[in-house]
Structure formats: structure tokens, C-alpha cells
Design a protein around this motif. Structure first.
Motif, PDB file in Angstrom:
ATOM      1  N   MET A  89     -19.718  -1.740 -12.549  1.00 35.81           N
ATOM      2  CA  MET A  89     -19.905  -1.751 -11.095  1.00 35.81           C
ATOM      3  C   MET A  89     -18.831  -0.927 -10.385  1.00 35.81           C
ATOM      4  O   MET A  89     -19.115  -0.172  -9.462  1.00 35.81           O
ATOM      5  N   ALA A  90     -17.594  -1.065 -10.857  1.00 40.87           N
ATOM      6  CA  ALA A  90     -16.490  -0.331 -10.223  1.00 40.87           C
ATOM      7  C   ALA A  90     -16.663   1.169 -10.385  1.00 40.87           C
ATOM      8  O   ALA A  90     -16.361   1.952  -9.476  1.00 40.87           O
ATOM      9  N   ILE A  91     -17.173   1.583 -11.563  1.00 36.73           N
ATOM     10  CA  ILE A  91     -17.381   3.017 -11.810  1.00 36.73           C
ATOM     11  C   ILE A  91     -18.426   3.572 -10.852  1.00 36.73           C
ATOM     12  O   ILE A  91     -18.279   4.671 -10.305  1.00 36.73           O
ATOM     13  N   VAL A  92     -19.502   2.833 -10.628  1.00 32.93           N
ATOM     14  CA  VAL A  92     -20.559   3.260  -9.707  1.00 32.93           C
ATOM     15  C   VAL A  92     -20.010   3.418  -8.286  1.00 32.93           C
ATOM     16  O   VAL A  92     -20.328   4.377  -7.574  1.00 32.93           O
ATOM     17  N   LEU A  93     -19.163   2.462  -7.890  1.00 31.69           N
ATOM     18  CA  LEU A  93     -18.573   2.520  -6.548  1.00 31.69           C
ATOM     19  C   LEU A  93     -17.677   3.741  -6.368  1.00 31.69           C
ATOM     20  O   LEU A  93     -17.449   4.195  -5.247  1.00 31.69           O
ATOM     21  N   VAL A  94     -17.163   4.276  -7.458  1.00 34.06           N
ATOM     22  CA  VAL A  94     -16.306   5.465  -7.395  1.00 34.06           C
ATOM     23  C   VAL A  94     -17.117   6.744  -7.525  1.00 34.06           C
ATOM     24  O   VAL A  94     -16.868   7.738  -6.824  1.00 34.06           O
ATOM     25  N   LEU A  95     -18.136   6.744  -8.427  1.00 34.48           N
ATOM     26  CA  LEU A  95     -18.879   7.970  -8.719  1.00 34.48           C
ATOM     27  C   LEU A  95     -19.665   8.489  -7.522  1.00 34.48           C
ATOM     28  O   LEU A  95     -19.622   9.683  -7.214  1.00 34.48           O
ATOM     29  N   TYR A  96     -20.403   7.610  -6.840  1.00 32.05           N
ATOM     30  CA  TYR A  96     -21.266   8.078  -5.763  1.00 32.05           C
ATOM     31  C   TYR A  96     -20.478   8.622  -4.565  1.00 32.05           C
ATOM     32  O   TYR A  96     -20.827   9.675  -4.007  1.00 32.05           O
ATOM     33  N   PRO A  97     -19.397   7.963  -4.130  1.00 32.60           N
ATOM     34  CA  PRO A  97     -18.569   8.591  -3.087  1.00 32.60           C
ATOM     35  C   PRO A  97     -17.989   9.930  -3.531  1.00 32.60           C
ATOM     36  O   PRO A  97     -17.898  10.875  -2.733  1.00 32.60           O
ATOM     37  N   ALA A  98     -17.594  10.039  -4.820  1.00 35.20           N
ATOM     38  CA  ALA A  98     -17.047  11.304  -5.320  1.00 35.20           C
ATOM     39  C   ALA A  98     -18.090  12.407  -5.274  1.00 35.20           C
ATOM     40  O   ALA A  98     -17.788  13.559  -4.937  1.00 35.20           O
ATOM     41  N   ILE A  99     -19.352  12.063  -5.609  1.00 34.22           N
ATOM     42  CA  ILE A  99     -20.438  13.056  -5.557  1.00 34.22           C
ATOM     43  C   ILE A  99     -20.666  13.518  -4.121  1.00 34.22           C
ATOM     44  O   ILE A  99     -20.812  14.712  -3.848  1.00 34.22           O
ATOM     45  N   ASN A 100     -20.691  12.575  -3.180  1.00 36.75           N
ATOM     46  CA  ASN A 100     -20.892  12.939  -1.770  1.00 36.75           C
ATOM     47  C   ASN A 100     -19.737  13.775  -1.220  1.00 36.75           C
ATOM     48  O   ASN A 100     -19.943  14.722  -0.464  1.00 36.75           O
ATOM     49  N   ILE A 101     -18.516  13.418  -1.635  1.00 31.71           N
ATOM     50  CA  ILE A 101     -17.342  14.186  -1.184  1.00 31.71           C
ATOM     51  C   ILE A 101     -17.371  15.599  -1.756  1.00 31.71           C
ATOM     52  O   ILE A 101     -17.012  16.568  -1.075  1.00 31.71           O
ATOM     53  N   SER A 102     -17.819  15.737  -3.004  1.00 34.00           N
ATOM     54  CA  SER A 102     -17.921  17.080  -3.592  1.00 34.00           C
ATOM     55  C   SER A 102     -18.935  17.925  -2.837  1.00 34.00           C
ATOM     56  O   SER A 102     -18.749  19.135  -2.655  1.00 34.00           O
ATOM     57  N   LEU A 103     -20.027  17.302  -2.364  1.00 30.07           N
ATOM     58  CA  LEU A 103     -21.008  18.016  -1.536  1.00 30.07           C
ATOM     59  C   LEU A 103     -20.378  18.459  -0.221  1.00 30.07           C
ATOM     60  O   LEU A 103     -20.616  19.581   0.259  1.00 30.07           O
ATOM     61  N   PHE A 104     -19.569  17.567   0.363  1.00 27.76           N
ATOM     62  CA  PHE A 104     -18.859  17.878   1.611  1.00 27.76           C
ATOM     63  C   PHE A 104     -18.017  19.142   1.444  1.00 27.76           C
ATOM     64  O   PHE A 104     -18.101  20.085   2.245  1.00 27.76           O
ATOM     65  N   TYR A 105     -17.190  19.187   0.391  1.00 31.45           N
ATOM     66  CA  TYR A 105     -16.278  20.314   0.207  1.00 31.45           C
ATOM     67  C   TYR A 105     -16.984  21.564  -0.301  1.00 31.45           C
ATOM     68  O   TYR A 105     -16.531  22.684  -0.035  1.00 31.45           O
ATOM     69  N   LEU A 106     -18.096  21.403  -1.026  1.00 35.59           N
ATOM     70  CA  LEU A 106     -18.873  22.567  -1.455  1.00 35.59           C
ATOM     71  C   LEU A 106     -19.412  23.320  -0.248  1.00 35.59           C
ATOM     72  O   LEU A 106     -19.349  24.551  -0.178  1.00 35.59           O
ATOM     73  N   ASN A 107     -19.919  22.572   0.708  1.00 36.28           N
ATOM     74  CA  ASN A 107     -20.414  23.194   1.938  1.00 36.28           C
ATOM     75  C   ASN A 107     -19.265  23.743   2.775  1.00 36.28           C
ATOM     76  O   ASN A 107     -19.337  24.848   3.320  1.00 36.28           O
ATOM     77  N   TYR A 108     -18.170  22.966   2.865  1.00 35.05           N
ATOM     78  CA  TYR A 108     -17.016  23.337   3.701  1.00 35.05           C
ATOM     79  C   TYR A 108     -16.295  24.578   3.183  1.00 35.05           C
ATOM     80  O   TYR A 108     -15.954  25.484   3.959  1.00 35.05           O
ATOM     81  N   LEU A 109     -16.059  24.630   1.876  1.00 34.48           N
ATOM     82  CA  LEU A 109     -15.233  25.691   1.302  1.00 34.48           C
ATOM     83  C   LEU A 109     -16.015  26.905   0.829  1.00 34.48           C
ATOM     84  O   LEU A 109     -15.456  28.012   0.764  1.00 34.48           O
ATOM     85  N   LEU A 110     -17.304  26.717   0.500  1.00 35.69           N
ATOM     86  CA  LEU A 110     -18.056  27.831  -0.100  1.00 35.69           C
ATOM     87  C   LEU A 110     -19.228  28.294   0.752  1.00 35.69           C
ATOM     88  O   LEU A 110     -19.296  29.468   1.141  1.00 35.69           O
ATOM     89  N   TYR A 111     -20.128  27.380   1.066  1.00 32.77           N
ATOM     90  CA  TYR A 111     -21.367  27.802   1.716  1.00 32.77           C
ATOM     91  C   TYR A 111     -21.149  28.327   3.140  1.00 32.77           C
ATOM     92  O   TYR A 111     -21.696  29.367   3.517  1.00 32.77           O
ATOM     93  N   ILE A 112     -20.365  27.609   3.923  1.00 30.97           N
ATOM     94  CA  ILE A 112     -20.152  28.044   5.311  1.00 30.97           C
ATOM     95  C   ILE A 112     -19.409  29.376   5.379  1.00 30.97           C
ATOM     96  O   ILE A 112     -19.848  30.295   6.085  1.00 30.97           O
ATOM     97  N   PRO A 113     -18.270  29.547   4.659  1.00 31.77           N
ATOM     98  CA  PRO A 113     -17.590  30.852   4.722  1.00 31.77           C
ATOM     99  C   PRO A 113     -18.432  32.008   4.174  1.00 31.77           C
ATOM    100  O   PRO A 113     -18.401  33.113   4.727  1.00 31.77           O
ATOM    101  N   GLN A 114     -19.191  31.750   3.103  1.00 30.27           N
ATOM    102  CA  GLN A 114     -19.925  32.835   2.452  1.00 30.27           C
ATOM    103  C   GLN A 114     -21.236  33.181   3.145  1.00 30.27           C
ATOM    104  O   GLN A 114     -21.675  34.332   3.092  1.00 30.27           O
ATOM    105  N   PHE A 115     -21.840  32.219   3.800  1.00 33.44           N
ATOM    106  CA  PHE A 115     -23.177  32.466   4.349  1.00 33.44           C
ATOM    107  C   PHE A 115     -23.272  32.204   5.850  1.00 33.44           C
ATOM    108  O   PHE A 115     -23.660  33.097   6.604  1.00 33.44           O
ATOM    109  N   LEU A 116     -22.892  31.004   6.279  1.00 32.82           N
ATOM    110  CA  LEU A 116     -23.073  30.671   7.698  1.00 32.82           C
ATOM    111  C   LEU A 116     -22.178  31.510   8.596  1.00 32.82           C
ATOM    112  O   LEU A 116     -22.623  32.016   9.629  1.00 32.82           O
TER     113      LEU A 116
END
Length: 302
Positions: free
Chosen positions: A1-28
Motif C-alpha cells: 500500500m505504501a509503495i502505491v501511495l508513492v508511485l502514483y504521485p511520482a508518476i504525476n509529478i514526472s508528467l508535471f516536469y516533462l511538460n514544464y521542462l521539455l514540452y513547453i520550451p520546445q513546442f509551446l
């Protein structure tokens, strides 16, 4: 249960920074809107697959509902789609907010640099302008073989020493600036001899107040250049009052209509521009150009 509580926030945070650091500067930021939109959709789909794959690893915790049936990919994807979209939206808002504040700081820095350069230019105009007029006065004394010529040169050297060594800072002690004005007036009295009449008074408690250097001299210089200084019935009136953190400066001279300098004029224009830059919304300047008198009243919030 503890691993699940950590994994899903980490996945969402990685999406946040992928858009912030890569997609917006390169495309938007490069106005590739269509490509950005397609990539975001594909990324959200890919993240939906990743989240479902993680869910399969922890099937009993994530994918089984109350009836113990495994949630289908389609159902699970639509449940997580809006969460992924929220993180994309937050990263986009955050990126534009950070960029806006950075651009504002850059613009302020550029504006400050421009103002500093402009002030340096305005200040550089003062010394040659003042020196030119003072040398003219001393030349006149020397031409007349006046005994006061050495004293005038000594006064000029004191004035120049102040301008060269004391005025390099943004602000100077008010008492030193007032002494500088006194030296200039003394120099003019030497020039005019016994025919110079100026009523100069300083009121108030002069302690540790600071002022931008070389602001007031232009008004006094203007009074001597374009006014009548040798009329005992109409002396140049100069009053400086310091009270409540404010400096009040008043000068009035009788006009001499025949004493017009075709090259002059930069002094008062210069000082008004410096006041705008150095004391924005902290000063008031009133100039009354009447038929027989010229009056300047200046108030500065020190």
C-alpha cells in the motif's frame, strides 16, 4: 500500500516536469501549437497505460472494486485522464508564471541600466557646463587684473575637489552640498566684487540628511547668468529650509532681459530630468517666469 501511495504521485509529478521542462520550451514557446497539442494527448495516453500497468502489479489494491472485479483499461484510463490533465495544466500555468516574473525582472534590470546610463550622461554634462562658466568668470577677473583672481581660483579648486571626490556616490551629505553652494556663491561674489547682492539663508536642523549631488546648483547658476545680481534693491533671494524630512528650496531673481546665453538652457532641463529619474513622485517644482522676476520653488522628499 505504501509503495502505491508513492508511485502514483511520482508518476504525476514526472508528467508535471516533462511538460514544464521539455514540452513547453520546445513546442509551446516556439508557437508549435499543433505539435504541442498532439504530444500532450499522446503523453497522457502513454501515462494512462503506465498507470494501468502499475495497477496490474498491485491489482488487489488498485484495480479491484467492491465486487472484486478487475477494472478495465478504458474505465481506469478515463478515471485518471483528468488527473493527468490537471498536472499538465498546473505545470503550464507555473511555467508561464515563472517566465513572466523572470521577464519582468529582466525588464526592470534593463530599465535600471538605462536609467543609470542616462544619469551618468546627465551628470557628465554638469561638470563641463559648470567649469566653462566658472572659467569665464575667472578669465574676466584676470583680464581686469583683479587682486581677487587667486582667491577665485582657490574657491574653484574647492568646488572641483568636491565635484570630483565627493559626488561619485549616489547621495552625499546635505551639509556638504550646502557648503558647495556657498562656495559657488562666494565665487560669484568675488566675480562681482562689492556689487553682488544675494540674500542666502538656510533654516532647519541639518543633521545626517542625504541628497543627490549637484541638483540645486543649476537654479543658482541660472539666477546669476540670466538675472540681475548687482541691484541692492533687488538682490537674488535664496532660501533653503529643511524640516520633516523635506527640503524646500526657493530662489528668485530680477530678470535681465539683455543677458541671454544663446548656448545656455541645458542646466534646468538637465536638473528637471534628473529629478524625474531620482525622485519620482517625491518632488514638486514650480517655475514662475514673470515679466520682471524669475522664481523657482522646489520641494524634495529626502
Amino acid at each position: 500500500m505504501a509503495i502505491v501511495l508513492v508511485l502514483y504521485p511520482a508518476i504525476n509529478i514526472s508528467l508535471f516536469y516533462l511538460n514544464y521542462l521539455l514540452y513547453i520550451p520546445q513546442f509551446l514557446n516556439k508557437k508549435k501549437y499543433a505539435i504541442y497539442f498532439i504530444i500532450i494527448i499522446l503523453t497522457i495516453i502513454a501515462y494512462g497505460i503506465i498507470k494501468y500497468a502499475v495497477g496490474l502489479l498491485f491489482e488487489d489494491i488498485v484495480l479491484r472494486g467492491m465486487k472484486k472485479e478487475v477494472i478495465s483499461f478504458t474505465t481506469y484510463f478515463f478515471r485518471t485522464f483528468f488527473m493527468s490533465l490537471i498536472f499538465v495544466f498546473l505545470s503550464t500555468v507555473f511555467k508561464f508564471s515563472v517566465d513572466w516574473f523572470l521577464n519582468e525582472r529582466i525588464q526592470r534590470d534593463l530599465e535600471n541600466q538605462r536609467l543609470i546610463a542616462e544619469l551618468a550622461f546627465l551628470k557628465s554634462q554638469i561638470n563641463p557646463h559648470f567649469l566653462f562658466n566658472s572659467l569665464n568668470s575667472i578669465y574676466s577677473l584676470a583680464y581686469q587684473r583683479s587682486e581677487t583672481t587667486p582667491e577665485a581660483i582657490l574657491k574653484l579648486s574647492e568646488i572641483m575637489r568636491y565635484m570630483l571626490y565627493e559626488c561619485n556616490d549616489n547621495k552625499v551629505d546635505l551639509d556638504k552640498e550646502l557648503q558647495y553652494l556657498q562656495n559657488y556663491i562666494d565665487l560669484q561674489k568675488i566675480r562681482f566684487g562689492s556689487k553682488a547682492f544675494i540674500d542666502f539663508k538656510v533654516d532647519g536642523n541639518i543633521t545626517d540628511q542625504k541628497i543627490e549631488p549637484l541638483l540645486l546648483i543649476a537654479f543658482i547658476e541660472n539666477a546669476f547668468k540670466h538675472g540681475v545680481a548687482n541691484d541692492i534693491n533687488s538682490p537674488i533671494k535664496l532660501l533653503i529650509n529643511v524640516a520633516g524630512g523635506k527640503l524646500h528650496f526657493y530662489i528668485q531673481n530680477k530678470k535681465h532681459n539683455n543677458n541671454r546665453d544663446a548656448v545656455g538652457g541645458i542646466g534646468l532641463i538637465n536638473v528637471q530630468r534628473r529629478l524625474d529619474l531620482l525622485y519620482p513622485n517625491r518632488y514638486s517644482l514650480k517655475i514662475r517666469d514673470e515679466e520682471y522676476t524669475y522664481t523657482c520653488e522646489l520641494s524634495i522628499d529626502l
